[in-house]
Scaffold this motif. Structure first.
Motif, PDB file in Angstrom:
ATOM      1  N   GLN A 143       0.843  -1.187   0.000  1.00 26.14           N
ATOM      2  CA  GLN A 143       0.000   0.000   0.000  1.00 26.14           C
ATOM      3  C   GLN A 143       0.885   1.246   0.000  1.00 26.14           C
ATOM      4  N   SER A 144       0.624   2.149  -0.935  1.00 29.32           N
ATOM      5  CA  SER A 144       1.416   3.377  -1.008  1.00 29.32           C
ATOM      6  C   SER A 144       0.494   4.592  -1.083  1.00 29.32           C
ATOM      7  N   ARG A 145       1.112   5.753  -0.927  1.00 30.96           N
ATOM      8  CA  ARG A 145       0.353   7.004  -0.945  1.00 30.96           C
ATOM      9  C   ARG A 145      -0.031   7.383  -2.374  1.00 30.96           C
ATOM     10  N   LYS A 146      -1.224   7.929  -2.505  1.00 27.25           N
ATOM     11  CA  LYS A 146      -1.663   8.487  -3.787  1.00 27.25           C
ATOM     12  C   LYS A 146      -1.169   9.928  -3.883  1.00 27.25           C
ATOM     13  N   GLN A 147      -1.379  10.546  -5.033  1.00 27.61           N
ATOM     14  CA  GLN A 147      -0.958  11.925  -5.266  1.00 27.61           C
ATOM     15  C   GLN A 147      -1.534  12.878  -4.215  1.00 27.61           C
ATOM     16  N   ASP A 148      -2.775  12.616  -3.767  1.00 26.48           N
ATOM     17  CA  ASP A 148      -3.411  13.491  -2.776  1.00 26.48           C
ATOM     18  C   ASP A 148      -3.001  13.151  -1.335  1.00 26.48           C
ATOM     19  N   GLN A 149      -2.040  12.247  -1.187  1.00 28.50           N
ATOM     20  CA  GLN A 149      -1.463  11.825   0.095  1.00 28.50           C
ATOM     21  C   GLN A 149      -2.349  10.884   0.905  1.00 28.50           C
ATOM     22  N   THR A 150      -3.503  10.464   0.369  1.00 29.02           N
ATOM     23  CA  THR A 150      -4.284   9.421   1.033  1.00 29.02           C
ATOM     24  C   THR A 150      -3.697   8.070   0.622  1.00 29.02           C
ATOM     25  N   TRP A 151      -4.036   7.038   1.364  1.00 28.21           N
ATOM     26  CA  TRP A 151      -3.528   5.705   1.063  1.00 28.21           C
ATOM     27  C   TRP A 151      -4.334   5.066  -0.067  1.00 28.21           C
ATOM     28  N   ALA A 152      -3.644   4.489  -1.030  1.00 26.66           N
ATOM     29  CA  ALA A 152      -4.284   3.725  -2.096  1.00 26.66           C
ATOM     30  C   ALA A 152      -4.774   2.395  -1.526  1.00 26.66           C
TER      31      ALA A 152
END
Length: 191
Positions: free
Chosen positions: A56-65
Motif C-alpha cells: 500500500q502506497s500514498r496516492k498523489q493526494d497523500q491518502t492511502w491507495a
C-alpha cells in the motif's frame, strides 16, 4: 597425453559445481548462506522464501491507495554471500534489491531497482539490525519542501509467518516521520 586431457576435462565440471554449493537449486530453491559469509547475513534468514503480501502506497493526494496483492521473494545469491529480493505486484510495478553486508563498515548496503521506471543508477540504503530485531536502513533524502532528512526503511515483526515493512521520510532527529509505503507480509511464508 590424451588421458591427462580427459582427466582434466572430467574434473572441471566437478570443481565448478563444488564452488557454487550455496546457489539456488532444485533441492534448495532459495539458496543457502555460505558459512564464509559475515554472520550478519543471517539477519535476513527469517525472510528467505516467498511471502504473500499486501502493498500500500500514498496516492498523489497523500491518502492511502487500496492495498495491492504482492509476492515478496528473498533468496541467497553470489554463492550464499549476499541476498536478492524481488517484489511481484498485481499492478505490474515490480521491484527488487541486492543486499550485501560490508564487514568493514559493519553495515548492510541495499541497492534498489524498479520496473516502474528505468533505473540507471541504483538507490542505496544502509543500516543494520536493531537490538529489538528490526532491520532499519537509511538513505539521505530531502523532503519536498527542502528539509534535510532520510528515507528510512524498516522490517519489523519478523517471525516464521512473515514480517511487516514500512518506508518513511524522517527528519534528521527522527522525531518527524511521514510513511509513504507499507507492506504486510504476515499471511504465511513458503521456504
Amino acid at each position: 597425453m590424451k588421458t591427462n586431457y580427459l582427466l582434466l576435462a572430467l574434473s572441471i565440471p566437478l570443481f565448478s559445481l563444488a564452488q557454487y554449493d550455496y546457489e539456488p537449486s532444485p533441492e534448495n530453491p532459495f539458496g543457502a548462506p555460505n558459512p564464509e559469509a559475515p554472520k550478519e547475513l543471517l539477519d535476513y534468514a527469517p525472510l528467505i522464501g516467498e511471502c504473500d503480501c499486501k502493498s500500500q502506497s500514498r496516492k498523489q493526494d497523500q491518502t492511502w491507495a487500496e492495498p495491492i496483492p504482492m509476492k515478496w521473494r528473498f533468496k541467497y545469491i553470489m554463492n550464499g554471500m549476499a541476498i536478492q529480493d524481488e517484489t511481484l505486484k498485481a499492478d505490474g510495478r515490480h521491484s527488487g534489491s541486492i543486499r550485501q553486508f560490508i564487514a568493514d563498515s559493519t553495515k548492510w548496503y541495499v541497492h534498489y531497482y524498479s520496473a516502474a521506471a528505468p533505473t540507471p543508477t541504483l538507490g542505496t540504503w544502509k543500516g543494520g539490525k536493531t537490538k529489538e530485531g528490526a532491520i532499519v536502513l537509511y538513505k539521505d533524502q530531502k523532503a519536498p519542501n527542502g528539509t534535510e532528512g532520510y528515507s528510512r526503511l524498516t522490517f519489523s515483526n519478523i517471525n516464521e509467518k512473515g514480517f511487516k515493512w514500512i518506508g518513511e521520510w524522517v527528519d534528521t532527529t527522527e522525531s518527524v516521520a511521514f510513511p509513504f509505503w507499507k507492506i504486510d507480509c504476515t499471511n504465511g511464508k513458503r521456504e
